[in-house]
Design a protein around this motif. Sequence first.
Motif, PDB file in Angstrom:
ATOM      1  N   PHE A  11      66.097  30.645  46.534  1.00  0.00           N
ATOM      2  CA  PHE A  11      67.401  31.103  46.055  1.00  0.00           C
ATOM      3  C   PHE A  11      67.423  32.610  45.841  1.00  0.00           C
ATOM      4  O   PHE A  11      67.990  33.120  44.883  1.00  0.00           O
ATOM      5  CB  PHE A  11      67.826  30.340  44.786  1.00  0.00           C
ATOM      6  N   ASP A  12      66.814  33.334  46.780  1.00  0.00           N
ATOM      7  CA  ASP A  12      66.819  34.790  46.733  1.00  0.00           C
ATOM      8  C   ASP A  12      68.076  35.294  47.434  1.00  0.00           C
ATOM      9  O   ASP A  12      68.558  34.672  48.381  1.00  0.00           O
ATOM     10  CB  ASP A  12      65.565  35.333  47.428  1.00  0.00           C
ATOM     11  N   VAL A  13      68.624  36.388  46.979  1.00  0.00           N
ATOM     12  CA  VAL A  13      69.864  36.944  47.520  1.00  0.00           C
ATOM     13  C   VAL A  13      70.878  35.791  47.608  1.00  0.00           C
ATOM     14  O   VAL A  13      71.308  35.394  48.693  1.00  0.00           O
ATOM     15  CB  VAL A  13      69.637  37.652  48.882  1.00  0.00           C
ATOM     16  N   PHE A  14      71.215  35.245  46.463  1.00  0.00           N
ATOM     17  CA  PHE A  14      72.043  34.036  46.361  1.00  0.00           C
ATOM     18  C   PHE A  14      73.337  34.194  47.166  1.00  0.00           C
ATOM     19  O   PHE A  14      74.042  35.199  47.056  1.00  0.00           O
ATOM     20  CB  PHE A  14      72.359  33.750  44.890  1.00  0.00           C
ATOM     21  N   HIS A  15      73.639  33.176  47.982  1.00  0.00           N
ATOM     22  CA  HIS A  15      74.821  33.221  48.845  1.00  0.00           C
ATOM     23  C   HIS A  15      75.516  31.862  48.870  1.00  0.00           C
ATOM     24  O   HIS A  15      75.053  30.890  48.252  1.00  0.00           O
ATOM     25  CB  HIS A  15      74.452  33.695  50.250  1.00  0.00           C
ATOM     26  N   ILE A  16      76.625  31.791  49.591  1.00  0.00           N
ATOM     27  CA  ILE A  16      77.462  30.592  49.628  1.00  0.00           C
ATOM     28  C   ILE A  16      76.699  29.370  50.150  1.00  0.00           C
ATOM     29  O   ILE A  16      76.956  28.243  49.716  1.00  0.00           O
ATOM     30  CB  ILE A  16      78.758  30.841  50.452  1.00  0.00           C
ATOM     31  N   ILE A  60      70.306  33.008  37.617  1.00  0.00           N
ATOM     32  CA  ILE A  60      71.470  32.793  38.488  1.00  0.00           C
ATOM     33  C   ILE A  60      71.686  31.302  38.719  1.00  0.00           C
ATOM     34  O   ILE A  60      72.790  30.783  38.537  1.00  0.00           O
ATOM     35  CB  ILE A  60      71.294  33.543  39.826  1.00  0.00           C
ATOM     36  N   VAL A  61      70.642  30.591  39.099  1.00  0.00           N
ATOM     37  CA  VAL A  61      70.766  29.161  39.397  1.00  0.00           C
ATOM     38  C   VAL A  61      71.150  28.371  38.143  1.00  0.00           C
ATOM     39  O   VAL A  61      72.012  27.492  38.191  1.00  0.00           O
ATOM     40  CB  VAL A  61      69.471  28.612  40.043  1.00  0.00           C
ATOM     41  N   SER A  62      70.569  28.700  37.010  1.00  0.00           N
ATOM     42  CA  SER A  62      70.876  27.945  35.785  1.00  0.00           C
ATOM     43  C   SER A  62      72.297  28.184  35.287  1.00  0.00           C
ATOM     44  O   SER A  62      72.834  27.364  34.540  1.00  0.00           O
ATOM     45  CB  SER A  62      69.855  28.253  34.684  1.00  0.00           C
ATOM     46  N   ALA A  63      72.925  29.277  35.709  1.00  0.00           N
ATOM     47  CA  ALA A  63      74.296  29.570  35.287  1.00  0.00           C
ATOM     48  C   ALA A  63      75.344  28.755  36.046  1.00  0.00           C
ATOM     49  O   ALA A  63      76.513  28.712  35.648  1.00  0.00           O
ATOM     50  CB  ALA A  63      74.586  31.060  35.460  1.00  0.00           C
ATOM     51  N   LEU A  64      74.939  28.082  37.101  1.00  0.00           N
ATOM     52  CA  LEU A  64      75.879  27.315  37.917  1.00  0.00           C
ATOM     53  C   LEU A  64      76.291  26.017  37.229  1.00  0.00           C
ATOM     54  O   LEU A  64      75.448  25.313  36.670  1.00  0.00           O
ATOM     55  CB  LEU A  64      75.255  26.999  39.276  1.00  0.00           C
ATOM     56  N   ALA A  65      77.563  25.694  37.297  1.00  0.00           N
ATOM     57  CA  ALA A  65      78.089  24.487  36.657  1.00  0.00           C
ATOM     58  C   ALA A  65      77.461  23.216  37.210  1.00  0.00           C
ATOM     59  O   ALA A  65      77.317  22.225  36.489  1.00  0.00           O
ATOM     60  CB  ALA A  65      79.610  24.441  36.809  1.00  0.00           C
ATOM     61  N   CYS A  66      77.052  23.222  38.473  1.00  0.00           N
ATOM     62  CA  CYS A  66      76.506  22.013  39.093  1.00  0.00           C
ATOM     63  C   CYS A  66      75.035  21.774  38.747  1.00  0.00           C
ATOM     64  O   CYS A  66      74.501  20.709  39.038  1.00  0.00           O
ATOM     65  CB  CYS A  66      76.683  22.067  40.610  1.00  0.00           C
TER      66      CYS A  66
END
Length: 133
Positions: A11-16, A60-66
């Motif tokens: 999940f580096d350079v997080f993208h769509i 970043i990943v932990s902030a996602l609602a899913c």
Amino acid sequence: MAKTVITFGTFDVFHIGHLRILERARALGDRLVVGVSSDHLNFKKKQKYPVFSEHDRRSIVSALACVDEVFSEESLEWKGKYISTYNADILVMGDDWAGRFDEFKSLCEVIYLPRTENISTTEILAAVRATSA
């Protein structure tokens, strides 16, 4: 009964594409647990460190609602241990890994989801480097 889904990635350079696979993974169960590859593991795999630190990528990943829970993946050899520790019912990986995780079918269901077309971290980084050169 509630189903726990587990997946792994850098999940580096997080993208769509990252967002879409996490959302699709979460839709398969009631809880999504994500193993974010540690900086050390990434270096071991690719002989280079990610652009963003492990701490930032986890944030970043932990902030996602899913996403319900995030942990650091320290070793590729511990996937079975992680599946058991988090009581995962389903392991989700991108279809570029198809077949490589079938060994875990004795622990949980294994599902390979199609990747988002026309986007990859490698291509994004190459474009950025070309622009800044």
